[in-house]
Each structure stands twice: as structure tokens, then as C-alpha cells.
Design a protein around this motif. Structure first.
Motif, PDB file in Angstrom:
ATOM      1  N   LYS A 399       0.843  -1.221   0.000  1.00 42.91           N
ATOM      2  CA  LYS A 399       0.000   0.000   0.000  1.00 42.91           C
ATOM      3  C   LYS A 399       0.867   1.256   0.000  1.00 42.91           C
ATOM      4  CE  LYS A 399      -4.615  -0.882   1.570  1.00 42.91           C
ATOM      5  NZ  LYS A 399      -4.772  -2.229   2.133  1.00 42.91           N
ATOM      6  N   THR A 400       1.934   1.217   0.790  1.00 43.18           N
ATOM      7  CA  THR A 400       2.852   2.369   0.831  1.00 43.18           C
ATOM      8  C   THR A 400       3.494   2.550  -0.543  1.00 43.18           C
ATOM      9  OG1 THR A 400       3.297   1.812   3.112  1.00 43.18           O
ATOM     10  CG2 THR A 400       4.823   3.351   2.086  1.00 43.18           C
ATOM     11  N   LEU A 401       3.848   1.415  -1.166  1.00 39.98           N
ATOM     12  CA  LEU A 401       4.461   1.503  -2.502  1.00 39.98           C
ATOM     13  C   LEU A 401       3.491   2.151  -3.476  1.00 39.98           C
ATOM     14  CD1 LEU A 401       6.668   0.871  -4.577  1.00 39.98           C
ATOM     15  CD2 LEU A 401       5.754  -1.447  -4.773  1.00 39.98           C
ATOM     16  N   GLN A 402       2.249   1.684  -3.471  1.00 34.66           N
ATOM     17  CA  GLN A 402       1.265   2.260  -4.401  1.00 34.66           C
ATOM     18  C   GLN A 402       1.075   3.756  -4.131  1.00 34.66           C
ATOM     19  OE1 GLN A 402      -2.519   0.247  -4.630  1.00 34.66           O
ATOM     20  NE2 GLN A 402      -3.132   1.394  -6.465  1.00 34.66           N
ATOM     21  N   GLY A 403       1.033   4.106  -2.857  1.00 43.90           N
ATOM     22  CA  GLY A 403       0.871   5.523  -2.493  1.00 43.90           C
ATOM     23  C   GLY A 403       2.036   6.355  -3.026  1.00 43.90           C
ATOM     24  N   ALA A 404       3.245   5.824  -2.891  1.00 40.32           N
ATOM     25  CA  ALA A 404       4.427   6.572  -3.344  1.00 40.32           C
ATOM     26  C   ALA A 404       4.428   6.698  -4.877  1.00 40.32           C
ATOM     27  CB  ALA A 404       5.695   5.870  -2.867  1.00 40.32           C
ATOM     28  N   LEU A 405       3.992   5.643  -5.559  1.00 38.18           N
ATOM     29  CA  LEU A 405       3.931   5.694  -7.033  1.00 38.18           C
ATOM     30  C   LEU A 405       2.896   6.726  -7.483  1.00 38.18           C
ATOM     31  CD1 LEU A 405       4.053   1.843  -7.843  1.00 38.18           C
ATOM     32  CD2 LEU A 405       5.910   3.497  -8.077  1.00 38.18           C
ATOM     33  N   ALA A 406       1.762   6.728  -6.787  1.00 35.84           N
ATOM     34  CA  ALA A 406       0.696   7.679  -7.139  1.00 35.84           C
ATOM     35  C   ALA A 406       1.150   9.119  -6.882  1.00 35.84           C
ATOM     36  CB  ALA A 406      -0.562   7.363  -6.327  1.00 35.84           C
ATOM     37  N   GLN A 407       1.858   9.295  -5.794  1.00 36.10           N
ATOM     38  CA  GLN A 407       2.338  10.639  -5.447  1.00 36.10           C
ATOM     39  C   GLN A 407       3.355  11.129  -6.489  1.00 36.10           C
ATOM     40  OE1 GLN A 407       4.387  10.817  -1.740  1.00 36.10           O
ATOM     41  NE2 GLN A 407       3.461  12.769  -1.167  1.00 36.10           N
ATOM     42  N   ALA A 408       4.217  10.225  -6.909  1.00 35.78           N
ATOM     43  CA  ALA A 408       5.222  10.600  -7.920  1.00 35.78           C
ATOM     44  C   ALA A 408       4.527  11.028  -9.208  1.00 35.78           C
ATOM     45  CB  ALA A 408       6.160   9.423  -8.181  1.00 35.78           C
TER      46      ALA A 408
END
Ligand code: GAL
Length: 415
Positions: A399-408
Motif C-alpha cells: 500500500k505504501t508503494l502504491q501511495g508513493a507511485l501515485a504521489q510521484a
């Protein structure tokens, strides 16, 4: 560096009492070419181009500015530092697409549109590639090749020993084959490397789970990075990581490839520079298939060469670029590099069976860009995604990974 050399030469002339008035010898005509092609198949490709440059550009000397490190991770940083010092190489390697735009917007590369007319390049490069290279009506680089990113390379002997004799039909079957290898005693069946190579794997999974259109939309804003299909793809990616070597973050792609060559892994997802590198490293018996579930999607990237603004040797660099764009240059370079010519008029003879299949695919495939190799993402975006993947290795939370990808994506997408 060059500035230091010039100052030293001036000091020497002054000390010897010789001024410019008395010495008409022109300075050596040296073209500094900056790449990240420093070993294996990549160096073999560059060497072939250097030989062609020697034939085409008499009186010019090649100066190798290569900085080692796959995908240019170190080179791009070194280049940025040189740009800040106003000490650019004459020409440097940059990926066609979003990544090139960084240099164009910073005014670091010259307009080459006139050369395209002089050298007839518009007639021999695919219209789609010309479109990708054109920014506000101008073109700023000469493509040397087309690479394909979404390929799995295999060690057929390792697979055969586990009873695997055919490519998997889909992602599910691929995961079954990985499990089969593991059960047969291959500890880490999927050879993995550092951040950007993991990004390549994630992109391949995203192509499978989202389809080509929605995948391409991830880089234009049309597809939402927070959506459920992206979460599903991250889940599949995590499953694949579970079949890889644990020291992945410490390995560049040739070291991960070494696991494949040495029979410690059965598969590696990597761009088709691996085709040339496996051959250069004495392993021509590799197998390959398009990443399972990618269908006829060709994830492309193109190495292209620029003319730096303020290049010290304009004439020599023009000649280098002309060689890069020429049929003869593209033939010798690509045969050694594993990629296929960007030009459409180079005959397929002399290219490896893999390359001939890529040439055929390129004509009919659905093309999508690569984030890891700059056709889809700017450098800042790539760096943010790579950092997110490194963070995942330290604290594995999907979930953190997806959040970071979305933020980027939110931060770096260009409208
Ligand atoms: C890519 C580049 C390829 C190859 C690869 C691995 O970014 O386009 O030509 O060099 O990195 O280093």
C-alpha cells in the motif's frame, strides 16, 4: 576537465615562448561522446560505432566520456554536474521521449531539425518515432536504435532440468513455473537487480494486468495510479519478487544476468541489450519470450544522441551524429548492441535470430513507452519511482508503494 587541459596548454605555450601567432597547428579535433556503455554488449555496440566514426569522420578523434552503470543511473548524475559547471561533453546519450524533454527545457541541447533535412532522416525513420522526438516543432536528437524492454531471458538448461520446455502462456503459468524451479532446488529462480530493474519488472506486470492502453495512460494522467487494477499488479509484482534473489538491491543488471548465465536462476526480465550481452559473455544459447500476458505489446525505448549547446567541436560532433543516423552506423552498432535499427532501410541480414524477431514484432506490435528508460517518464519521475522501490525493499508494504507511485505521478506528470 577540458578547461583544465586548455589552461595547461596555454601555460605550456607561454613557458616555451610560443604564442598563438607562431603556431598555426590546429588543436586536435576531438569529439567527446558521453554514454553509460562501458562493458559487455553495450561497449561492443559503442566500439562498432567508434570504428564507423573513424571511417566516416577522418581527422576526428573519439574521446570516450562513458560513466559506467546500467540505465545511466551514475552517468545522468555526472552529466548534471558537468552541466552545472558549464563543461558539457560534445554529445551525450539521452532517451527519446520524456527524458529528453528535461534537456530541451533546460536549453542544454541544440536544435537538429536542419540536419534531419540535410541527411534525409525523415524519410527513413518511422513516423511515430519522429513524432516522439518532435518537441514544439523541432527535433533535438538523432536516434541510434530501438530497444525492447519487456523481454524475459532464460537459461534453457536450468528450465529443462525442472521439466520446463515451453514459455508460459500467461502470468499465472509463469508463477507456476517459478514455483516449479524452486521446488527443483533453484533457490532464486528469477534473477533480480537494483531499483530500476525492479521498475522494469513492475512495468511488465502492469502491462499484463492493465493492458497496453491503460498502461500507457499511467504516464499521461489517463490512468489512475490509486486504482484497484494497479493494486492488483503490485500484488503480482510482490509475488514475483518472492521468487528472486534477496540481495537484489546490491546488483546492477549484468550481475543479476550473471546469476542466469551461471545457472543460479532460470529467468531474468531485462531489455534486449541482454541479447548482445549474453552473447558477449559466452552464453549465446539463451532463450527468450515476451513477458507473459504482454501479448503483442512492444515496450520501446530509443537511445539517441544530442548536440550539446556550446559543444567545443561542432564540426566533429555533426559528423558523429551523421554516423549515428546513417544506415551503415545503425547496422554495425545494432548488430553488436542487441537493439534494432531505428531506420527502416537497414537489411535484417547479419542480425541475430532474436533481433530478427524483434524487427518483425516492431512493425506490427502495439507500442508503449518505458518509465525506467525515459520514453515515458522524466528523470525526476524515474528517481522518485526508484526511491519508492528501494523503500519497499527496506519496509515491504504494498500500500505504501502504491501511495508513493501515485504521489510521484501527481508531482511529475506533464500536462
Ligand atoms: C538503457 C539504455 C540501453 C542500455 C541499458 C542498460 O537505458 O537505453 O541502451 O544501455 O540502459 O544499461
Amino acid at each position: 576537465m577540458r578547461m583544465v587541459a586548455v589552461l595547461a596548454a596555454v601555460a605550456l605555450l607561454a613557458a616555451s615562448g610560443c604564442g598563438a601567432d607562431h603556431d598555426d597547428t590546429p588543436p586536435p579535433a576531438t569529439v567527446e561522446v558521453f554514454t553509460w556503455w562501458a562493458e559487455g554488449g553495450e561497449k561492443a555496440g559503442l566500439d562498432a560505432l567508434i570504428t564507423q566514426f573513424g571511417t566516416d569522420c577522418r581527422g576526428q578523434r573519439f574521446e570516450n566520456g562513458a560513466v559506467a552503470g546500467g540505465a545511466g543511473v551514475n552517468a545522468k548524475q555526472a552529466l548534471t554536474e558537468r552541466m552545472i559547471r558549464h563543461d558539457p561533453p560534445d554529445t551525450f546519450q539521452a532517451h527519446a521521449g520524456a527524458e529528453l524533454l528535461d534537456y530541451i527545457d533546460a536549453g542544454q541541447v541544440a536544435d537538429l531539425t536542419g540536419y534531419y533535412a540535410d541527411w534525409g532522416l525523415r524519410d527513413v525513420l518511422p513516423a511515430g518515432l519522429i513524432d516522439d522526438l518532435t518537441v514544439r516543432g523541432k527535433i533535438y536528437s538523432v536516434p541510434a536504435n530501438i530497444h525492447r524492454a519487456n523481454v524475459v531471458w532464460t537459461n534453457p538448461a536450468v528450465l529443462a532440468a525442472a521439466g520446463i520446455t515451453a514459455p508460459p502462456e500467461d502470468l499465472h503459468a509463469f508463477i507456476e513455473d517459478l514455483a516449479r524451479l524452486k521446488a527443483a532446488g533453484v533457490e532464486a529462480p528469477l534473477a533480480l537487480g537494483r531499483d530500476w530493474t525492479q521498475l522494469m519488472l513492475l512495468e511488465a506486470v502492469l502491462i499484463t494486468d492493465l493492458g497496453a492502453d491503460r498502461f500507457a495512460g499511467l504516464f499521461t494522467g489517463a490512468t489512475d495510479w490509486t486504482s484497484a487494477p494497479v493494486a492488483e499488479a503490485i500484488g503480482d509484482f510482490v509475488t514475483l519478487l518472492g521468487y528472486g534473489n534477496l540481495d537484489r538491491d546490491a546488483l546492477d543488471w549484468p550481475q543479476a544476468e550473471r546469476l542466469l548465465i551461471d545457472g543460479k536462476a532460470g529467468y531474468q526480465l531485462m531489455g534486449d541489450w541482454a541479447a548482445a550481452d549474453l552473447t558477449a559473455k559466452g552464453f549465446p544459447g539463451y532463450g527468450w519470450f515476451t513477458f507473459p500476458g504482454n501479448g503483442n505489446t512492444f515496450q520501446w525505448l530509443a537511445d539517441s544522441f544530442t548536440l550539446s549547446t556550446g559543444a567545443a567541436n561542432l564540426g566533429g560532433t555533426e559528423c558523429w551524429l551523421k554516423t549515428v543516423g546513417s544506415a551503415a552506423g545503425q547496422q554495425v552498432f545494432n548488430q553488436a548492441k542487441g537493439s534494432i535499427p531505428a531506420r527502416t532501410d537497414v537489411p535484417a541480414t547479419g542480425f541475430s535470430p532474436y533481433q530478427q524477431s524483434a524487427m518483425t514484432d516492431w512493425k506490427s506490435a502495439v507500442q508503449v513507452p518505458s518509465c525506467a528508460h525515459g520514453s515515458g517518464c522524466s528523470q525526476a519521475w524515474q528517481s522518485a519511482v526508484n526511491a519508492a522501490l528501494r523503500a519497499y525493499s527496506t519496509a515491504p508494504d504494498p500500500k505504501t508503494l502504491q501511495g508513493a507511485l501515485a504521489q510521484a505521478a501527481t508531482r511529475f506528470i506533464r500536462s
